[in-house]
Design a protein around this motif. Structure first.
Motif, PDB file in Angstrom:
ATOM      1  N   LEU A   1     -51.676 -30.106  19.488  1.00  0.00           N
ATOM      2  CA  LEU A   1     -50.762 -31.228  19.274  1.00  0.00           C
ATOM      3  C   LEU A   1     -49.513 -30.708  18.573  1.00  0.00           C
ATOM      4  O   LEU A   1     -49.588 -30.166  17.471  1.00  0.00           O
ATOM      5  CB  LEU A   1     -51.430 -32.302  18.420  1.00  0.00           C
ATOM      6  N   VAL A   2     -48.375 -30.853  19.232  1.00  0.00           N
ATOM      7  CA  VAL A   2     -47.105 -30.375  18.673  1.00  0.00           C
ATOM      8  C   VAL A   2     -46.378 -31.564  18.057  1.00  0.00           C
ATOM      9  O   VAL A   2     -45.966 -32.493  18.750  1.00  0.00           O
ATOM     10  CB  VAL A   2     -46.241 -29.705  19.751  1.00  0.00           C
TER      11      VAL A   2
ATOM     12  N   VAL B   1     -49.622 -28.419  15.077  1.00  0.00           N
ATOM     13  CA  VAL B   1     -48.554 -27.527  14.620  1.00  0.00           C
ATOM     14  C   VAL B   1     -47.190 -28.182  14.853  1.00  0.00           C
ATOM     15  O   VAL B   1     -47.060 -29.120  15.643  1.00  0.00           O
ATOM     16  CB  VAL B   1     -48.576 -26.176  15.369  1.00  0.00           C
ATOM     17  N   GLN B   2     -46.185 -27.672  14.155  1.00  0.00           N
ATOM     18  CA  GLN B   2     -44.805 -28.029  14.486  1.00  0.00           C
ATOM     19  C   GLN B   2     -44.350 -27.171  15.664  1.00  0.00           C
ATOM     20  O   GLN B   2     -44.949 -26.133  15.976  1.00  0.00           O
ATOM     21  CB  GLN B   2     -43.891 -27.817  13.288  1.00  0.00           C
TER      22      GLN B   2
ATOM     23  N   SER C   1     -42.149 -36.142  22.433  1.00  0.00           N
ATOM     24  CA  SER C   1     -41.231 -36.110  23.577  1.00  0.00           C
ATOM     25  C   SER C   1     -39.931 -35.388  23.264  1.00  0.00           C
ATOM     26  O   SER C   1     -39.354 -34.706  24.125  1.00  0.00           O
ATOM     27  CB  SER C   1     -40.920 -37.538  24.033  1.00  0.00           C
ATOM     28  N   GLN C   2     -39.451 -35.519  22.033  1.00  0.00           N
ATOM     29  CA  GLN C   2     -38.161 -34.942  21.691  1.00  0.00           C
ATOM     30  C   GLN C   2     -38.192 -33.413  21.664  1.00  0.00           C
ATOM     31  O   GLN C   2     -37.141 -32.774  21.706  1.00  0.00           O
ATOM     32  CB  GLN C   2     -37.689 -35.486  20.345  1.00  0.00           C
ATOM     33  N   ALA C   3     -39.396 -32.840  21.604  1.00  0.00           N
ATOM     34  CA  ALA C   3     -39.517 -31.376  21.598  1.00  0.00           C
ATOM     35  C   ALA C   3     -39.967 -30.833  22.946  1.00  0.00           C
ATOM     36  O   ALA C   3     -40.252 -29.645  23.078  1.00  0.00           O
ATOM     37  CB  ALA C   3     -40.512 -30.953  20.515  1.00  0.00           C
ATOM     38  N   ILE C   4     -40.021 -31.687  23.973  1.00  0.00           N
ATOM     39  CA  ILE C   4     -40.641 -31.291  25.236  1.00  0.00           C
ATOM     40  C   ILE C   4     -39.967 -30.087  25.874  1.00  0.00           C
ATOM     41  O   ILE C   4     -40.639 -29.199  26.425  1.00  0.00           O
ATOM     42  CB  ILE C   4     -40.678 -32.482  26.233  1.00  0.00           C
ATOM     43  N   LYS C   5     -38.654 -29.990  25.808  1.00  0.00           N
ATOM     44  CA  LYS C   5     -37.965 -28.871  26.454  1.00  0.00           C
ATOM     45  C   LYS C   5     -38.357 -27.556  25.794  1.00  0.00           C
ATOM     46  O   LYS C   5     -38.702 -26.569  26.478  1.00  0.00           O
ATOM     47  CB  LYS C   5     -36.453 -29.073  26.404  1.00  0.00           C
ATOM     48  N   ARG C   6     -38.311 -27.510  24.460  1.00  0.00           N
ATOM     49  CA  ARG C   6     -38.655 -26.290  23.733  1.00  0.00           C
ATOM     50  C   ARG C   6     -40.113 -25.901  23.943  1.00  0.00           C
ATOM     51  O   ARG C   6     -40.447 -24.726  24.135  1.00  0.00           O
ATOM     52  CB  ARG C   6     -38.383 -26.471  22.240  1.00  0.00           C
ATOM     53  N   VAL C   7     -40.994 -26.902  23.922  1.00  0.00           N
ATOM     54  CA  VAL C   7     -42.421 -26.635  24.089  1.00  0.00           C
ATOM     55  C   VAL C   7     -42.720 -26.184  25.515  1.00  0.00           C
ATOM     56  O   VAL C   7     -43.519 -25.264  25.742  1.00  0.00           O
ATOM     57  CB  VAL C   7     -43.247 -27.882  23.716  1.00  0.00           C
ATOM     58  N   ALA C   8     -42.093 -26.809  26.494  1.00  0.00           N
ATOM     59  CA  ALA C   8     -42.322 -26.440  27.897  1.00  0.00           C
ATOM     60  C   ALA C   8     -41.933 -24.989  28.159  1.00  0.00           C
ATOM     61  O   ALA C   8     -42.601 -24.282  28.915  1.00  0.00           O
ATOM     62  CB  ALA C   8     -41.546 -27.377  28.816  1.00  0.00           C
TER      63      ALA C   8
ATOM     64  N   PHE D   1     -47.013 -37.414  23.989  1.00  0.00           N
ATOM     65  CA  PHE D   1     -47.733 -38.553  23.430  1.00  0.00           C
ATOM     66  C   PHE D   1     -47.336 -39.844  24.149  1.00  0.00           C
ATOM     67  O   PHE D   1     -48.173 -40.675  24.481  1.00  0.00           O
ATOM     68  CB  PHE D   1     -47.424 -38.694  21.930  1.00  0.00           C
ATOM     69  N   SER D   2     -46.052 -39.998  24.395  1.00  0.00           N
ATOM     70  CA  SER D   2     -45.557 -41.213  25.034  1.00  0.00           C
ATOM     71  C   SER D   2     -46.056 -41.349  26.464  1.00  0.00           C
ATOM     72  O   SER D   2     -46.341 -42.458  26.942  1.00  0.00           O
ATOM     73  CB  SER D   2     -44.024 -41.221  25.010  1.00  0.00           C
TER      74      SER D   2
END
Length: 409
Positions: A190-191, A224-225, A247-254, A266-267
């Motif tokens: 979970l990010v 984690v963050q 959702s706001q971190a999706i680009k970096r996480v992807a 999550f959304s």
């Protein structure tokens, strides 16, 4: 939390005893009771435990036949409570069952909402068999009630028996979609970035609920963050079965997620569990075809004091304008201010709806669909803006297929 309880709305004409019933059930003076008609001017709600059902939320509403100056506003709020109700209690008096009551029955039938008819003030007048037979044409479940000489335990036991019959078997289960993905012993990463919108010392509701559900599935969550995400993956001996990110971190996480690891937000999980993810996936394709002058509604279920980088008021409008490169008319609403008429909008971008019941979220979605308006949610829309929507929807094959098909049409 109201959204996680069974929600029971009490409806009926003015002065039929709705407030008396709520006070009787909760054993508290939650609602004002008076002989003066129309005492209840707003929707009043109260939570209580009703084992084995667990927590329930009861709504006491204004009379559906309110003809006062403020009647229309009161009835509009009553309608919103109706949309959120998992079960309807329709109150009537002996020999007083007509167009008002039938309108409630019709609305309940349309929404497939179970309806229990409660005949009130039976200390003053007992219903005869003819009247009861009339009621049975509208509902199988009829209960007699007197606030004066009624037995609370007997009434609640009868109500519980009916609720167990009419509620679906999985009414207390949330996040059913994860049940099809996460198994016992699995690890889910979970990010959860800590930004200006995060409450101090707490996690936001979708994150906390997801952690709990993973525990219920006897799986492990690794939280984690986004700044520690890559290291977290390296620390795991085996890849996680799923990664869920804000959702706001999706680009970096992807960008940091291996191709063989499933990723969603999550959304997006909320779209699957609290709404209709297929409809929301199809709706998201409209974001690719917005034109100058199109009206966009951004809707948030809760109310809060906006931060300088508020997702609904600041980030989403910027992202959608940057993505479409069009001059759009964007409106933001929150809380109960969801418009009665949405037909003028090209698309509605709704939050995940964590403060709404599934019934309430589906009512909003249905209003859009019936008006021919596309609807999606924050997480799905943000994934479109950042070019990772197909990766995010891989977890939900039916939704991904619907999205691809809608793009072709």
């Amino acid at each position: 939390m109201k959204a996680l309880t069974v929600q029971i709305g009490i409806f009926g004409r003015i002065n039929t005893g709705k407030s008396s019933l709520m006070n009787f059930m909760t054993n508290q003076n939650t609602s004002i009771v008076s002989e003066i008609a129309g005492t209840t001017t707003d929707v009043v709600h109260k939570q209580m435990e009703l084992n084995p059902l667990g927590p329930i939320t009861i709504f006491d509403t204004a009379g559906i036949d309110d003809t006062s100056v403020l009647g229309n506003a009161r009835i509009e709020k009553t309608q919103r409570a109706f949309d959120s109700s998992d079960v309807i209690i329709l109150m009537c008096e002996v020999e007083k069952f007509g167009v008002f009551e039938e309108s409630i029955i019709k609305k309940a039938d349309k929404r497939e909402t179970p309806c229990i008819i409660v005949v009130s003030k039976t200390d003053l007048n007992q219903p005869d068999e003819t009247f009861l037979e009339q009621l049975k044409k509208h509902s199988k479940h009829i209960v007699l009630f007197s606030a004066i000489n009624g037995n609370r335990d007997a009434f609640l036991n009868t109500l519980k028996e009916i609720l167990i019959k009419v509620l679906p078997d999985n009414y207390t289960e949330n996040y059913l979609s994860l049940r099809n993905i996460v198994k016992k012993g699995d690890t889910v990463v979970l990010v959860m970035p800590i930004d200006l919108g995060a409450p101090r010392g707490k996690t936001i509701m979708p994150q906390a609920q997801t952690v709990r559900h993973i525990l219920d599935l006897n799986a492990a969550s690794y939280t984690v963050q986004d700044t520690e995400y890559k290291a977290a993956l390296q620390n795991l001996k085996t890849p996680p079965v799923l990664v869920i990110t804000d959702s706001q971190a999706i680009k970096r996480v992807a960008e940091k997620t291996p191709v063989n690891v499933k990723l969603t937000t999550f959304s997006t999980v909320y779209a699957a569990d609290k709404s209709d993810i297929v409809e929301m996936a199809k709706g998201a394709t409209v974001l690719n075809n917005l034109q100058t002058g199109d009206k966009v509604l951004i809707s948030e279920a809760c109310t809060h004091h906006a931060s300088i980088d508020d997702i609904g008021r600041v980030k989403l409008p910027k992202w959608i304008r940057d993505y479409s490169k069009k001059d759009l008319e964007i409106k933001y609403v929150s809380g109960q201010d969801y418009p009665k008429d949405v037909a003028n909008y090209k698309i509605i971008i709704h939050c995940g709806g964590c403060t709404l019941s599934r019934k309430g979220m589906l009512a909003r979605l249905s209003k859009a669909v019936e008006s021919g308006v596309a609807i999606t949610n924050y997480g799905i829309a943000i994934s479109v803006f950042h070019g990772v929507i197909e990766k995010v929807l891989e977890v939900f094959p039916e939704a991904l297929s619907a999205y691809k098909q809608a793009l072709k049409n």
